[in-house]
Design an enzyme around this catalytic site. Sequence first.
Site, mmCIF file in Angstrom:
data_model
loop_
_atom_site.group_PDB
_atom_site.id
_atom_site.type_symbol
_atom_site.label_atom_id
_atom_site.label_comp_id
_atom_site.label_asym_id
_atom_site.label_seq_id
_atom_site.Cartn_x
_atom_site.Cartn_y
_atom_site.Cartn_z
ATOM 1 N N LYS A 55 -16.271 6.725 -8.352
ATOM 2 C CA LYS A 55 -15.024 6.109 -7.876
ATOM 3 C C LYS A 55 -15.438 4.850 -7.114
ATOM 4 O O LYS A 55 -16.132 4.943 -6.088
ATOM 5 C CB LYS A 55 -14.280 7.087 -6.977
ATOM 6 C CG LYS A 55 -12.996 6.537 -6.371
ATOM 7 C CD LYS A 55 -12.293 7.641 -5.592
ATOM 8 C CE LYS A 55 -11.081 7.156 -4.828
ATOM 9 N NZ LYS A 55 -10.505 8.229 -3.986
ATOM 10 N N ARG B 88 -9.882 -2.485 8.463
ATOM 11 C CA ARG B 88 -10.492 -1.146 8.426
ATOM 12 C C ARG B 88 -11.948 -1.217 8.917
ATOM 13 O O ARG B 88 -12.845 -0.596 8.353
ATOM 14 C CB ARG B 88 -10.441 -0.565 7.014
ATOM 15 C CG ARG B 88 -10.368 0.949 6.996
ATOM 16 C CD ARG B 88 -10.599 1.520 5.609
ATOM 17 N NE ARG B 88 -10.362 2.957 5.609
ATOM 18 C CZ ARG B 88 -10.950 3.810 4.780
ATOM 19 N NH1 ARG B 88 -11.787 3.390 3.866
ATOM 20 N NH2 ARG B 88 -10.687 5.083 4.831
ATOM 21 N N ASP C 199 -14.400 1.952 -4.940
ATOM 22 C CA ASP C 199 -13.278 1.640 -4.047
ATOM 23 C C ASP C 199 -13.434 0.231 -3.454
ATOM 24 O O ASP C 199 -14.507 -0.382 -3.523
ATOM 25 C CB ASP C 199 -13.254 2.698 -2.937
ATOM 26 C CG ASP C 199 -11.895 2.879 -2.292
ATOM 27 O OD1 ASP C 199 -10.992 2.061 -2.546
ATOM 28 O OD2 ASP C 199 -11.743 3.841 -1.509
ATOM 29 N N ASN D 162 -11.513 -1.633 0.023
ATOM 30 C CA ASN D 162 -10.456 -1.329 0.985
ATOM 31 C C ASN D 162 -10.023 -2.453 1.915
ATOM 32 O O ASN D 162 -9.545 -2.184 3.018
ATOM 33 C CB ASN D 162 -10.863 -0.100 1.805
ATOM 34 C CG ASN D 162 -10.645 1.158 1.000
ATOM 35 O OD1 ASN D 162 -9.540 1.442 0.552
ATOM 36 N ND2 ASN D 162 -11.711 1.895 0.772
ATOM 37 N N TRP E 278 0.857 -1.188 0.000
ATOM 38 C CA TRP E 278 0.000 0.000 0.000
ATOM 39 C C TRP E 278 0.901 1.249 0.000
ATOM 40 O O TRP E 278 1.907 1.285 0.705
ATOM 41 C CB TRP E 278 -0.905 0.001 1.247
ATOM 42 C CG TRP E 278 -1.671 1.273 1.373
ATOM 43 C CD1 TRP E 278 -2.819 1.596 0.706
ATOM 44 C CD2 TRP E 278 -1.332 2.405 2.172
ATOM 45 N NE1 TRP E 278 -3.199 2.869 1.033
ATOM 46 C CE2 TRP E 278 -2.309 3.386 1.937
ATOM 47 C CE3 TRP E 278 -0.282 2.688 3.055
ATOM 48 C CZ2 TRP E 278 -2.282 4.642 2.566
ATOM 49 C CZ3 TRP E 278 -0.255 3.932 3.673
ATOM 50 C CH2 TRP E 278 -1.255 4.891 3.434
ATOM 51 N N ASP F 168 -2.673 5.632 -3.068
ATOM 52 C CA ASP F 168 -3.020 6.626 -2.049
ATOM 53 C C ASP F 168 -1.834 7.529 -1.765
ATOM 54 O O ASP F 168 -1.976 8.540 -1.087
ATOM 55 C CB ASP F 168 -3.445 5.921 -0.754
ATOM 56 C CG ASP F 168 -4.921 5.554 -0.785
ATOM 57 O OD1 ASP F 168 -5.639 6.045 -1.674
ATOM 58 O OD2 ASP F 168 -5.348 4.762 0.070
HETATM 59 C C1 DGJ Z 1 -9.145 4.633 -0.099
HETATM 60 C C2 DGJ Z 1 -8.934 5.433 -1.339
HETATM 61 O O1 DGJ Z 1 -7.764 5.047 -1.996
HETATM 62 C C3 DGJ Z 1 -8.908 6.908 -0.981
HETATM 63 O O2 DGJ Z 1 -8.635 7.668 -2.120
HETATM 64 C C4 DGJ Z 1 -10.228 7.276 -0.383
HETATM 65 O O3 DGJ Z 1 -11.246 7.122 -1.332
HETATM 66 C C5 DGJ Z 1 -10.504 6.408 0.834
HETATM 67 N N1 DGJ Z 1 -10.396 5.013 0.516
HETATM 68 C C6 DGJ Z 1 -11.875 6.684 1.389
HETATM 69 O O4 DGJ Z 1 -12.199 5.837 2.403
#
Ligand code: DGJ
Length: 726
Positions: A475, A442, A477, A479, A198, A544
């Site tokens: 977008k 997370r 995402d 995570n 990351w 990020d």
């Molecule tokens: C991870 C993404 O890479 C960020 O740009 C942002 O959108 C955050 N998540 C939001 O939780």
Amino acid sequence: MIVHHAASTTFFLQGPQSSYVLGVDVHGRLLHLHWGARVSPGSLGQVVRNLDRAFSPNPIQADRTYSLDTQPQECPTAGATDFRAAAVVVEHPDGTGLLDLVYERHAITAGKPRLADLPATYVEDPAEADTLTVTLIDRPSGVRVELAYSQFRDHDAVARSLRIINAGDAVRHVTAALSASIDLPTADHRLLTLSGAWARERQVEVAPLRPGVQGVGSRRGTSSHQQNPFIALLAPDAGEEHGEVRGLSLVYSGCFNAQVEVDQFAMARAQIGLQPPALRWKLAPGEAFQAPEAVLVYSGTGLGAMSRTYHRLYRTRLARGQFRDAPRPILINNWEATYFDFTSDKLVAIAAKAHEIGVELMVLDDGWFGARDGDRAGLGDWVVNEAKLPGGLTALAARIEQLGMRFGLWFEPEMVNPDSDLYRAHPDWCLHVPGRVRSQARNQLVLDLSRAEVREYVYEAVASVLRGARISYVKWDMNRHLTEVWSPAHPAGEVHHRFCLGVYELLERITAEFPHVLFESCSGGGGRFDPGLLHYMPQVWTSDNTDAIARLAIQHGTSIVYPLSAMGAHVSAVPNHQNHRTTPLTTRGHVAFTGAFGFELDLNQLSPADLAAARALVVEYNQVRELLAAGDLYRLRSGADQTWAAWQVVAADAGAALVTFVRILAGSNEAIPVLRLRGLDPAALYRVTSAGEPDADLGGDVLLAIGLRPLVRHDFTTKTWHLKRL
Ligand code: DGJ
């Protein structure tokens, strides 16, 4: 493009400058004969020589010189005379995994068929590619393997995939299906991988091959930040501009394996394909399993040419939709400007300032829905939080559009927080193993997208938001990685791959219903920057890590395979939020130009000088946005030694170019860099324009042979040159 040379039972896949040759030997085995510089169809002479080798057993008793252990193969299997890694393993009812695959038939057709349920490269006209399908059969079981090879007319690229068909009468299980397997005759290559973590994704790693197995893969349920589904083999003398390079890229977003096995006779077996942990895919009689597509690119002129082939192919014949060929909007994203702490007024103020300098799209990131005031709650509840955003998304989108901008929105559809209405209503909808801990990352769990009813909920949740407000960009995402991968709906050995297929199905439906929406994928930055997702979403949030200097290595590594148009790149605040480095605003902009360009800060907080610099960046970007979106990338210097980096983007007709130089750390009293350019027309005259210098008219030959001498002497500063053919 594909020639069947019947006399030698060989097939020649002819690219503009490359050949890929396979053939059927006297025993019916499909052999790999050549992948490299173009050769004319005909005899390949001594390409395969056999010797009686100790400890290499013989499937044909009469011939002690013939062992699959020493043959260069196209689809190796396990359990008999080849002790190297198999490409296909099928478990039979008796528990054995033997397959003795021999040629049954072949067909050559114009065009390229679609792959069922999987993303893949495509053609718009059958004349753009030919496809060879070779069917192999294991006679004792009736299992067939169909190998498909598409050769593109305009690219030195071969798209390979395979389908395993259970034509027998008993249930069997697929436990390995590697889409491409190639036995190269020598092992004097270096292996290039794109490895990282990351915030430091896709760092170029190169190491010499050694005997045994070496490679990369992901067991994380996504292609991952840690490894990318790509390897390249570099000949001993190969570099950016010269030498033989062979790339293997997998069009897939889940667990994969990419490896090279150097055997006892220095043959190198390069393989790439899907490989979920404990894959065990049930094949009832008559059923088939489709493996993802691998895209193989050969370059005889270095890594740069290999990358440009991938870029052109992936930009124009992998990505889809109306944004594929369009310059992307300059956007502003509120994430690093506000994180979860925003109101409508604050967002509109950020957008208004951005609009003043020419930004075209405002993206509202995480935190607009449910009880989402931090990363602890709310995922899964895709209903706007009106306490934060009075009037909801409709009102906010209208205010943004009144400014003359378009409005975009963040989602993380594949996830759920235990603290959410969705989880309280459906605690069994996440991936989990009954009776065991549900590991959080997370604070979230992964929705079981292998299940149709869960996908249906997610689809409606996202689609109803997109139907309700004027949203031009999404977008998407993701995570966390997958743990406790089990589902009540499917056998355990299928869930990883079915999850990935579920994501693809969702994206297929959503992008079809909302063709006017520009989708950008994201997984905590670049955790799923792979060809699979590029098929649905033409751009990806690269990392990020928004620090311009850290981005040099990340964008350099990403550009080994992926086009600039796919790489989201933003100007953010300093000190940088990820690594605390301070760089000039213009540097952040010049580095972000080489991607889908945008901002991720509150421009209201900038000094007048920085605001002027931001304005100037937008003006400069507008001069070159078409060039950057579709031009050819030449990497002049990576900057890995922390001195300087440089690259160049050249229009397809060589009529224009942008050259970017980044001084990383300045030396003391050091030499002036020599920047010889690439890709220009040597016979043309170019006007060279650069801020702070008088325009100069220079010949393409001069720029190629002698180049530029940048005087850029301060840490973290940049310079650009705009070239136009006169
Ligand atoms: C991870 C993404 O890479 C960020 O740009 C942002 O959108 C955050 N998540 C939001 O939780």
